[in-house]
Enzyme design. Structure first.
Site, PDB file in Angstrom:
ATOM      1  N   SER A 133      70.548 -25.518 -29.793  1.00  0.00           N
ATOM      2  CA  SER A 133      69.542 -26.523 -30.128  1.00  0.00           C
ATOM      3  C   SER A 133      69.896 -27.821 -29.414  1.00  0.00           C
ATOM      4  O   SER A 133      71.068 -28.209 -29.358  1.00  0.00           O
ATOM      5  CB  SER A 133      69.490 -26.762 -31.642  1.00  0.00           C
ATOM      6  OG  SER A 133      68.484 -27.702 -31.961  1.00  0.00           O
ATOM      7  N   GLU A 134      68.879 -28.503 -28.875  1.00  0.00           N
ATOM      8  CA  GLU A 134      69.157 -29.662 -28.030  1.00  0.00           C
ATOM      9  C   GLU A 134      69.725 -30.864 -28.775  1.00  0.00           C
ATOM     10  O   GLU A 134      70.176 -31.822 -28.150  1.00  0.00           O
ATOM     11  CB  GLU A 134      67.917 -30.074 -27.216  1.00  0.00           C
ATOM     12  CG  GLU A 134      66.684 -30.423 -28.007  1.00  0.00           C
ATOM     13  CD  GLU A 134      65.718 -29.255 -28.108  1.00  0.00           C
ATOM     14  OE1 GLU A 134      64.510 -29.506 -28.091  1.00  0.00           O
ATOM     15  OE2 GLU A 134      66.173 -28.106 -28.238  1.00  0.00           O
ATOM     16  N   ASN A 135      69.726 -30.831 -30.108  1.00  0.00           N
ATOM     17  CA  ASN A 135      70.387 -31.915 -30.834  1.00  0.00           C
ATOM     18  C   ASN A 135      71.901 -31.725 -30.897  1.00  0.00           C
ATOM     19  O   ASN A 135      72.608 -32.574 -31.424  1.00  0.00           O
ATOM     20  CB  ASN A 135      69.811 -32.071 -32.251  1.00  0.00           C
ATOM     21  CG  ASN A 135      70.040 -30.846 -33.108  1.00  0.00           C
ATOM     22  OD1 ASN A 135      69.845 -29.724 -32.650  1.00  0.00           O
ATOM     23  ND2 ASN A 135      70.423 -31.038 -34.350  1.00  0.00           N
ATOM     24  N   GLY A 136      72.416 -30.612 -30.327  1.00  0.00           N
ATOM     25  CA  GLY A 136      73.856 -30.463 -30.188  1.00  0.00           C
ATOM     26  C   GLY A 136      74.495 -29.387 -31.030  1.00  0.00           C
ATOM     27  O   GLY A 136      75.539 -29.611 -31.650  1.00  0.00           O
ATOM     28  N   SER A 184      74.540 -31.217 -24.617  1.00  0.00           N
ATOM     29  CA  SER A 184      73.485 -30.242 -24.862  1.00  0.00           C
ATOM     30  C   SER A 184      72.520 -30.169 -23.682  1.00  0.00           C
ATOM     31  O   SER A 184      72.171 -29.078 -23.209  1.00  0.00           O
ATOM     32  CB  SER A 184      72.733 -30.605 -26.140  1.00  0.00           C
ATOM     33  OG  SER A 184      71.709 -29.677 -26.403  1.00  0.00           O
TER      34      SER A 184
END
Length: 217
Positions: free
Chosen positions: A45-48, A87
């Site tokens: 997920s791009e939030n890390g 990310s």
């Protein structure tokens, strides 16, 4: 005809052993719940987060562990957490094997519009543009038509584009389609849905060759 869970179950069949997969907001987040138990997949997920698991059961949520859509998630053994710069380095470095996104419109050329409707307030495009610019394999999860019954599979998108010529495959409540140079190629139809129904619900060019099998689960 499929519901959202049915769409997620069908897309889960596209996830292969060893894949690193990014899940967009909406229907795509459900895919993690239906991946086969006998394969190893890493959801990013791009939030890390790397190593997301299925959604937590009610009462077992941890408000500090969320995906990019701010939904509570679970993590698998060995999961890791990192900043958004790391990310997006994964995403821009093309280390994600499969990206699954929702969409408001997809064109027959594989263009995708999934971040803005003019005149409506939006929080921003999130990581969608980075994902579509960097991913080698993009599958869209969406309803075939909007609430008014108009097709969302178009000759050309009418909404602001997120990416151009990037979508490979689309799974809707009616069908599985692949982007070909001449339009949407119909691969499978949802249970109980006829080819004629799919033709009527598709505004872009639809390629129908031979007998179209029903989806299997």
């Amino acid at each position: 005809m499929l519901d959202k869970i049915g769409i997620a179950k069908r897309i889960a069949q596209e996830v292969k052993d060893g894949y690193y997969v990014n899940l967009g907001i909406g229907i795509p987040t459900l895919v993690a719940n239906y991946v086969r138990d006998d394969i190893q997949v890493e959801f990013q997920s791009e939030n890390g987060v790397l190593g997301m698991g299925p959604f937590p059961f009610e009462g077992e949520e941890d408000a500090d562990i969320i995906n990019a859509g701010k939904q509570t998630i679970t993590t698998l053994p060995g999961a890791s957490f990192f900043d958004s710069a790391t990310s997006f380095a994964m995403i821009r470095g093309q280390h994600v094997d499969l990206t699954i996104l929702g969409a408001m419109e997809v064109s027959e050329a594989g263009d995708i519009a999934n971040w803005k409707i003019p005149g409506k307030m939006v929080k921003g495009m999130g990581g969608a543009m980075d994902l579509v610019a960097s991913a080698q394999n993009i599958i869209v999860a969406m309803m075939h038509t909007n609430k008014a019954g108009a097709s969302k599979l178009l000759k050309q998108c009418s909404l602001p584009l997120t990416g151009v010529g990037c979508v490979k495959k689309i799974v809707t409540n009616l069908a599985v389609l692949e982007i070909h140079e001449n339009g949407f190629k119909l691969l499978e139809r949802a249970p109980g849905v006829s080819v004629d129904e799919i033709i009527k619900a598709t505004a872009g060019k639809l390629i129908v060759e031979g007998d179209i099998p029903e989806m299997k689960f």
